[in-house]
Scaffold this active site. Structure first.
Site, PDB file in Angstrom:
ATOM      1  N   SER A  62       0.791  -1.233   0.000  1.00  0.00           N
ATOM      2  CA  SER A  62       0.000   0.000   0.000  1.00  0.00           C
ATOM      3  C   SER A  62       0.823   1.283   0.000  1.00  0.00           C
ATOM      4  O   SER A  62       0.247   2.369  -0.185  1.00  0.00           O
ATOM      5  CB  SER A  62      -0.966   0.006   1.187  1.00  0.00           C
ATOM      6  N   VAL A  63       2.117   1.198   0.165  1.00  0.00           N
ATOM      7  CA  VAL A  63       2.953   2.380  -0.085  1.00  0.00           C
ATOM      8  C   VAL A  63       2.780   2.812  -1.543  1.00  0.00           C
ATOM      9  O   VAL A  63       2.998   3.977  -1.897  1.00  0.00           O
ATOM     10  CB  VAL A  63       4.429   2.096   0.269  1.00  0.00           C
TER      11      VAL A  63
END
Length: 341
Positions: A62-63
């Site tokens: 999710s970065v």
């Protein structure tokens, strides 16, 4: 530059990742625009004994969302779309329940759109892709709440945003990222990975702890969804990304302000609000912009204190532990005492 004592303390903090036959981590600390810590620990590939180094590419999970958000902001700068556009302008096959959702709602996790993970069929052949997420959501004529009325973290929203990038630009999502973000910034090894189409060089593989050591757990049925978590990158390339977030070489001042402003409260620990692809916490000199990324075999975190000109990135290819608290402890070495000077 940090003292030798500071570097020794960091190595002590990172000792769990330095076991000679275990999966590892890559650590970056940027102070005043200069990488002052840039180091790999442990192994990127256990089967072949390949160590992690600063050029090792990890799945960001999710970065990745900050890149998806940046792509939408670039298209808004181009005039190709508006953040107030209804999502159904770009994805008209979504059901009527999505009528009130705008791109702003998707970016800030305030859309109420159903989590695709919650409506997956019991048996999946191969891997889901962003277009498959859309097909799943086409069957869900409902929302969790009225758009803009609440916050709920949504991988579905960012998968839809990746498709909208394609519709608005005429390029597929991976190509748009490469041509408009990665190549201009010299992030030569960073990519949205598509199996059979692209190759991750210097790749870290994900692992999970098992009774007899470590088991490779690199891919799941949702690992090929790009918009919410499919980007691979290294700490060396993320140093270039961090530099680009400090000026207008990619995003305008106005676009960066939109990304870094809390558009909603979250009620989560260390997350007072959510911007566009960024969690926002604190204010003034203590304002922290950050995001974590957790997926099968990978745990990552990127922390930025803009006013302090301090960034810490910790990428790991193992399922445990969560690296946020450790990254905060490493950051503290540069926020107090000798290391700060």
């Amino acid at each position: 530059m940090p003292t030798s004592q500071t570097l020794d303390r960091i190595d002590t903090l990172m000792a769990a990742y330095a076991e000679p036959r275990g999966p590892g981590a890559a650590l970056l600390v940027v102070r005043d625009g200069v990488p002052v810590v840039r180091k790999g620990y442990g192994l990127a590939n256990l089967e072949r004994g390949i160590p992690v180094d600063p050029g090792t590419n990890f799945r960001l999970a999710s970065v990745s969302k900050q890149f998806t958000a940046a792509a939408i902001l670039l298209l808004a700068q181009d005039g190709a779309l508006s953040l107030d556009d209804p999502v159904r302008r770009w994805l008209p096959s979504l059901p009527a329940a999505a009528d009130g959702i705008t791109l702003h709602h998707l970016l800030s996790h305030t859309s109420g759109v159903v989590d695709y993970e919650d409506v997956l069929p019991d048996a999946i052949e191969g891997q889901l892709r962003d277009a498959d997420v859309l097909r799943l959501l086409e069957t869900q004529d409902r929302l969790y709440f009225a758009p803009g009325s609440d916050y709920r973290y949504s991988n579905s929203g960012y998968a839809l945003l990746a498709l909208i990038v394609g519709e608005a630009s005429g390029l597929d999502f991976a190509t748009f990222l490469r041509e408009r973000i990665f190549k201009p910034l010299g992030m030569d090894a960073t990519l949205a990975f598509e199996n059979g189409i692209s190759t991750v060089r210097d790749r870290a593989y994900g692992y999970s702890a098992a009774t007899d050591g470590w088991a490779r757990t690199d891919q799941s049925s949702t690992s090929a969804v790009l918009g919410d978590g499919g980007i691979y990158s290294s700490i060396d390339d993320l140093a270039k990304w961090d530099a680009a977030l400090r000026d207008d070489r990619l995003l305008s001042d106005a676009s960066r302000a939109l990304a870094f402003t809390a558009h909603t409260t979250t009620g989560e620990a260390d997350v007072e609000g959510y911007g566009y692809g960024w969690r926002v916490h604190g204010e003034g000199a203590d304002r922290l912009l950050w995001h974590s990324g957790e997926t099968i075999g990978f745990r990552n975190v990127l922390l930025r204190w803009p006013e302090q000109r301090l960034t810490v990135v910790l990428l790991t290819n193992r399922n445990d532990p969560e690296p946020y608290a450790l990254a905060r402890r490493i950051a503290a070495e540069f926020q107090t005492g000798e290391a700060q000077r």
